[in-house]
Enzyme design. Sequence first.
Site, PDB file in Angstrom:
ATOM      1  N   TYR A  53       6.619  21.406  25.006  1.00 52.20           N
ATOM      2  CA  TYR A  53       6.859  22.736  25.401  1.00 52.20           C
ATOM      3  C   TYR A  53       7.785  23.720  24.359  1.00 52.20           C
ATOM      4  O   TYR A  53       8.473  22.657  23.692  1.00 52.20           O
ATOM      5  CB  TYR A  53       7.859  22.865  27.087  1.00 52.20           C
ATOM      6  CG  TYR A  53       6.373  22.908  28.185  1.00 52.20           C
ATOM      7  CD1 TYR A  53       5.514  21.915  27.844  1.00 52.20           C
ATOM      8  CD2 TYR A  53       7.472  22.798  29.712  1.00 52.20           C
ATOM      9  CE1 TYR A  53       4.602  21.704  29.554  1.00 52.20           C
ATOM     10  CE2 TYR A  53       6.616  22.172  30.695  1.00 52.20           C
ATOM     11  CZ  TYR A  53       4.858  21.648  30.473  1.00 52.20           C
ATOM     12  OH  TYR A  53       4.803  21.130  31.375  1.00 52.20           O
ATOM     13  N   GLY A 243      -2.386  32.316  35.216  1.00 52.71           N
ATOM     14  CA  GLY A 243      -3.247  34.049  35.232  1.00 52.71           C
ATOM     15  C   GLY A 243      -4.382  34.361  35.632  1.00 52.71           C
ATOM     16  O   GLY A 243      -4.228  35.415  36.237  1.00 52.71           O
ATOM     17  N   LEU A 245      -5.404  33.905  38.462  1.00 58.88           N
ATOM     18  CA  LEU A 245      -5.880  34.202  39.848  1.00 58.88           C
ATOM     19  C   LEU A 245      -4.912  36.033  40.692  1.00 58.88           C
ATOM     20  O   LEU A 245      -5.031  36.991  40.973  1.00 58.88           O
ATOM     21  CB  LEU A 245      -5.603  33.937  41.254  1.00 58.88           C
ATOM     22  CG  LEU A 245      -6.248  33.162  41.305  1.00 58.88           C
ATOM     23  CD1 LEU A 245      -5.540  30.936  41.530  1.00 58.88           C
ATOM     24  CD2 LEU A 245      -7.172  33.372  42.164  1.00 58.88           C
ATOM     25  N   THR A 246      -4.281  36.488  39.202  1.00 59.57           N
ATOM     26  CA  THR A 246      -3.620  37.727  39.122  1.00 59.57           C
ATOM     27  C   THR A 246      -4.617  38.796  39.024  1.00 59.57           C
ATOM     28  O   THR A 246      -4.586  40.573  39.564  1.00 59.57           O
ATOM     29  CB  THR A 246      -2.328  37.722  38.343  1.00 59.57           C
ATOM     30  OG1 THR A 246      -3.530  37.853  37.043  1.00 59.57           O
ATOM     31  CG2 THR A 246      -0.976  36.796  37.890  1.00 59.57           C
ATOM     32  N   GLY A 247      -5.816  38.290  38.549  1.00 62.03           N
ATOM     33  CA  GLY A 247      -6.531  39.743  38.022  1.00 62.03           C
ATOM     34  C   GLY A 247      -6.784  40.701  36.931  1.00 62.03           C
ATOM     35  O   GLY A 247      -7.410  40.670  35.855  1.00 62.03           O
ATOM     36  N   LYS A 248      -5.562  39.647  36.113  1.00 61.25           N
ATOM     37  CA  LYS A 248      -5.561  40.965  34.993  1.00 61.25           C
ATOM     38  C   LYS A 248      -6.463  40.026  33.758  1.00 61.25           C
ATOM     39  O   LYS A 248      -6.909  41.008  32.819  1.00 61.25           O
ATOM     40  CB  LYS A 248      -3.544  40.027  34.136  1.00 61.25           C
ATOM     41  CG  LYS A 248      -3.622  39.327  33.613  1.00 61.25           C
ATOM     42  CD  LYS A 248      -1.952  38.827  34.170  1.00 61.25           C
ATOM     43  CE  LYS A 248      -1.919  37.318  33.518  1.00 61.25           C
ATOM     44  NZ  LYS A 248      -0.862  37.247  33.308  1.00 61.25           N
TER      45      LYS A 248
END
Length: 350
Positions: A53, A243, A245-248
């Site tokens: 990372y 991300g 499932l946040t809908g963004k």
Amino acid sequence: MKYVPLGRTGLEVSRVCLGTMTWGTQNTQADADEQIEYALDNGVNFMDTAEMYSVPPTKESYGKTETIIGDWLSRQPSRRQDFILATKIAGPGMSHVRDGSNISGKAVIEAVDASLKRLQTDYIDLYQLHWPNRTTPHFSKHFPGAVRFTNVDRDEQSIQMLDILQGLEACIKAGKIRHFGLSNDTTWGINEFIRLSDKHNLPRAASIQNEFSLLHTKDWPYLVENCIHEDVAYLPWSPLAAGSLTGKYLNGARPEGSRWTYAQRNGLFRDTPLVEKAVTQYLEVAAKHNMTPAQLALAWCDQVDGVTSTIIGATSLAQLKEDMAAFDMVLSEEALSDIMAVLKEYPVPF
């Protein structure tokens, strides 16, 4: 905050694990400091990172996240005992990490020393193998035919695993790591490591970190059942499906600074028409039950039988607060029924 056993280690970890992989690319040192302090002050005692990372993984981003954590620890040395720190050794295939070579016992010893230096700590609580030397059905390779198990030399893999275990044992005896875990591995991988540990009196796998979310439930039920009965902690990563499932990201949206605006290794394999349909319906369920989409997805993951601690990452303190609040929420029977209806309609959308 609730706490649960980390396998057979004797350690108790929070149901929330603070993920860190954006620190160094999407997040600054100041951002990381803020997130660490908020998480610790609100009961989180488990933090996860990796040598490769920040992400997307490049030669330039390699080691940045561990270095950021180490910077914080250098200024807060008395707080090292407040949390369980997990990191990982990268598997094969990345040319800028040990020339893309396999994990070996020697590589483990060298990588542990390098991580300790970057983290500015004397010990790592949980040292994980980021992915195996063999190819496994992860990272969109879970459909039949994507991986040919018959091409794998089982005996050679077993020899490599034994060598890795011996390297891990050396690190444990030296006090550099306390326990070890797996990541992106399979039921056979878990059980072969356990078999070798039992046979040779070597350290036992404490945990496994695999992708798991409402859009990616392939570990249920077989691998999760195995974890329960073998006392191997199950640690879901990407519970928001990167991300999704946040809908963004609906309708092709790419908010400025979001993860999907960065280059993604292996492509955006979670970006499919079926994902779009599934997420749209999950958003409707979340609205019906007065939760944000992220909270719905995280609360669902937390209540799955066999889940130990869910790894969450955030690029802002506001996101972290929203996500952590999900672990104090209880899904009603009606909410669970509504979620299951969508899950049954879109069981494998990517």
